[in-house]
Each structure stands twice: as structure tokens, then as C-alpha cells.
Scaffold this motif. Structure first.
Motif, PDB file in Angstrom:
ATOM      1  N   ALA A  33     101.992  44.211 -82.525  1.00  0.00           N
ATOM      2  CA  ALA A  33     100.730  44.954 -82.585  1.00  0.00           C
ATOM      3  C   ALA A  33     100.547  45.737 -81.292  1.00  0.00           C
ATOM      4  CB  ALA A  33      99.571  43.987 -82.780  1.00  0.00           C
ATOM      5  N   PRO A  34      99.929  46.904 -81.381  1.00  0.00           N
ATOM      6  CA  PRO A  34      99.714  47.689 -80.152  1.00  0.00           C
ATOM      7  C   PRO A  34      98.719  46.988 -79.233  1.00  0.00           C
ATOM      8  CG  PRO A  34      98.608  48.709 -82.015  1.00  0.00           C
ATOM      9  CD  PRO A  34      99.412  47.573 -82.559  1.00  0.00           C
ATOM     10  N   ALA A  35      98.874  47.223 -77.956  1.00  0.00           N
ATOM     11  CA  ALA A  35      97.958  46.641 -76.972  1.00  0.00           C
ATOM     12  C   ALA A  35      96.593  47.307 -77.107  1.00  0.00           C
ATOM     13  CB  ALA A  35      98.508  46.853 -75.561  1.00  0.00           C
ATOM     14  N   LEU A  36      95.547  46.537 -76.836  1.00  0.00           N
ATOM     15  CA  LEU A  36      94.199  47.089 -76.879  1.00  0.00           C
ATOM     16  C   LEU A  36      93.774  47.527 -75.488  1.00  0.00           C
ATOM     17  CD1 LEU A  36      92.318  44.569 -79.176  1.00  0.00           C
ATOM     18  CD2 LEU A  36      93.088  46.854 -79.742  1.00  0.00           C
ATOM     19  N   ASP A  37      93.072  48.644 -75.448  1.00  0.00           N
ATOM     20  CA  ASP A  37      92.477  49.121 -74.207  1.00  0.00           C
ATOM     21  C   ASP A  37      91.053  48.566 -74.175  1.00  0.00           C
ATOM     22  OD1 ASP A  37      91.246  50.458 -72.140  1.00  0.00           O
ATOM     23  OD2 ASP A  37      91.883  52.452 -72.780  1.00  0.00           O
ATOM     24  N   ARG A  38      90.841  47.563 -73.343  1.00  0.00           N
ATOM     25  CA  ARG A  38      89.557  46.866 -73.311  1.00  0.00           C
ATOM     26  C   ARG A  38      88.392  47.816 -73.070  1.00  0.00           C
ATOM     27  NH1 ARG A  38      85.958  44.467 -69.776  1.00  0.00           N
ATOM     28  NH2 ARG A  38      85.123  42.471 -70.453  1.00  0.00           N
ATOM     29  N   GLU A  39      88.541  48.723 -72.149  1.00  0.00           N
ATOM     30  CA  GLU A  39      87.455  49.661 -71.826  1.00  0.00           C
ATOM     31  C   GLU A  39      87.156  50.579 -73.007  1.00  0.00           C
ATOM     32  OE1 GLU A  39      85.551  49.312 -69.178  1.00  0.00           O
ATOM     33  OE2 GLU A  39      86.816  47.606 -68.679  1.00  0.00           O
ATOM     34  N   ALA A  40      88.178  51.008 -73.731  1.00  0.00           N
ATOM     35  CA  ALA A  40      87.969  51.880 -74.893  1.00  0.00           C
ATOM     36  C   ALA A  40      87.252  51.116 -76.006  1.00  0.00           C
ATOM     37  CB  ALA A  40      89.299  52.424 -75.394  1.00  0.00           C
ATOM     38  N   VAL A  41      87.613  49.861 -76.201  1.00  0.00           N
ATOM     39  CA  VAL A  41      86.952  49.049 -77.235  1.00  0.00           C
ATOM     40  C   VAL A  41      85.479  48.865 -76.880  1.00  0.00           C
ATOM     41  CG1 VAL A  41      86.830  46.746 -78.267  1.00  0.00           C
ATOM     42  CG2 VAL A  41      89.044  47.850 -77.960  1.00  0.00           C
ATOM     43  N   LEU A  42      85.187  48.545 -75.628  1.00  0.00           N
ATOM     44  CA  LEU A  42      83.796  48.357 -75.207  1.00  0.00           C
ATOM     45  C   LEU A  42      83.006  49.656 -75.324  1.00  0.00           C
ATOM     46  CD1 LEU A  42      84.253  46.011 -72.113  1.00  0.00           C
ATOM     47  CD2 LEU A  42      83.457  45.408 -74.410  1.00  0.00           C
ATOM     48  N   ALA A  43      83.632  50.776 -74.995  1.00  0.00           N
ATOM     49  CA  ALA A  43      82.958  52.071 -75.118  1.00  0.00           C
ATOM     50  C   ALA A  43      82.639  52.370 -76.586  1.00  0.00           C
ATOM     51  CB  ALA A  43      83.825  53.173 -74.517  1.00  0.00           C
ATOM     52  N   ASP A  44      83.571  52.072 -77.494  1.00  0.00           N
ATOM     53  CA  ASP A  44      83.326  52.268 -78.925  1.00  0.00           C
ATOM     54  C   ASP A  44      82.165  51.407 -79.398  1.00  0.00           C
ATOM     55  OD1 ASP A  44      85.319  54.140 -79.203  1.00  0.00           O
ATOM     56  OD2 ASP A  44      86.770  52.744 -80.092  1.00  0.00           O
ATOM     57  N   LEU A  45      82.138  50.146 -78.974  1.00  0.00           N
ATOM     58  CA  LEU A  45      81.041  49.265 -79.360  1.00  0.00           C
ATOM     59  C   LEU A  45      79.704  49.787 -78.855  1.00  0.00           C
ATOM     60  CD1 LEU A  45      82.582  45.720 -78.814  1.00  0.00           C
ATOM     61  CD2 LEU A  45      81.906  46.745 -80.985  1.00  0.00           C
ATOM     62  N   ASP A  46      79.674  50.198 -77.601  1.00  0.00           N
ATOM     63  CA  ASP A  46      78.435  50.717 -77.022  1.00  0.00           C
ATOM     64  C   ASP A  46      77.964  51.974 -77.742  1.00  0.00           C
ATOM     65  OD1 ASP A  46      78.187  48.698 -75.175  1.00  0.00           O
ATOM     66  OD2 ASP A  46      79.212  49.813 -73.571  1.00  0.00           O
ATOM     67  N   ALA A  47      78.899  52.790 -78.214  1.00  0.00           N
ATOM     68  CA  ALA A  47      78.542  54.041 -78.888  1.00  0.00           C
ATOM     69  C   ALA A  47      77.973  53.796 -80.280  1.00  0.00           C
ATOM     70  CB  ALA A  47      79.768  54.950 -78.975  1.00  0.00           C
ATOM     71  N   HIS A  48      78.352  52.700 -80.916  1.00  0.00           N
ATOM     72  CA  HIS A  48      77.989  52.502 -82.321  1.00  0.00           C
ATOM     73  C   HIS A  48      77.061  51.323 -82.596  1.00  0.00           C
ATOM     74  CE1 HIS A  48      80.747  55.606 -83.604  1.00  0.00           C
ATOM     75  NE2 HIS A  48      81.659  55.074 -82.820  1.00  0.00           N
ATOM     76  N   VAL A  49      76.877  50.446 -81.638  1.00  0.00           N
ATOM     77  CA  VAL A  49      76.079  49.248 -81.871  1.00  0.00           C
ATOM     78  C   VAL A  49      74.916  49.218 -80.898  1.00  0.00           C
ATOM     79  CG1 VAL A  49      76.101  46.724 -81.911  1.00  0.00           C
ATOM     80  CG2 VAL A  49      78.122  47.977 -82.653  1.00  0.00           C
ATOM     81  N   ASP A  50      73.714  49.052 -81.453  1.00  0.00           N
ATOM     82  CA  ASP A  50      72.533  48.940 -80.612  1.00  0.00           C
ATOM     83  C   ASP A  50      72.465  47.512 -80.090  1.00  0.00           C
ATOM     84  OD1 ASP A  50      70.103  49.049 -79.357  1.00  0.00           O
ATOM     85  OD2 ASP A  50      68.942  49.047 -81.204  1.00  0.00           O
TER      86      ASP A  50
END
Length: 84
Positions: A60-77
Motif C-alpha cells: 500500500a502507498p505511504a500516507l502523508d499525515r499532514e495531507a490527511v489531516l488537511a483533508d479532514l480539516d477541510a471537510h469535517v467540522d
């Protein structure tokens, strides 16, 4: 699709209903014709050996922790204010 049953059926046919739940069937329980609850089977827990899980995700590809957190912040209140 859930089968609707009455409160009386739940009381009188509990053995049949329990067997059906064990077979994976779901029910909506009604009181005076109004749905008031749902009976559904519990998910069966499956044991997976740790080595099997490691193998499944080995390529499986490695996850970019900062990108995942940024996506969550952008879509989840995630505010602390109560919901209206």
C-alpha cells in the motif's frame, strides 16, 4: 430489506425472530403501526492473524499525515460548539 413486525409478533414469536437474526435478517419493530425500532444482527468479529494483515498492506502507498489531516480539516467540522 428489513421486515416490519409488530410489538406483538416480537413478544409472541421471539424464538423465530432470534433464529432469523442469526441468519442475518433484520426487522423494524412497529407499535400501533408506527416504526419505533430496528433489530439487526451484530457484525461477526473475524480474527485475522497479524501477519496476514501486514501482508495485505505491504504494498500500500505511504500516507502523508499532514495531507490527511488537511483533508479532514477541510471537510469535517470539528468545532466545539453544540449542533443545532
Amino acid at each position: 430489506m428489513s421486515q416490519q413486525i409488530s410489538q406483538r409478533e416480537l413478544r409472541n414469536d421471539s424464538g423465530r425472530i432470534m433464529r432469523a437474526l442469526d441468519e442475518g435478517k433484520s426487522f423494524v419493530v412497529a407499535s400501533h403501526g408506527r416504526a419505533v425500532g430496528e433489530l439487526r444482527p451484530l457484525r461477526r468479529q473475524r480474527f485475522i492473524p497479524a501477519q496476514a494483515a501486514v501482508e495485505m498492506f505491504r504494498h500500500a502507498p505511504a500516507l502523508d499525515r499532514e495531507a490527511v489531516l488537511a483533508d479532514l480539516d477541510a471537510h469535517v467540522d470539528q468545532g466545539i460548539e453544540p449542533r443545532a
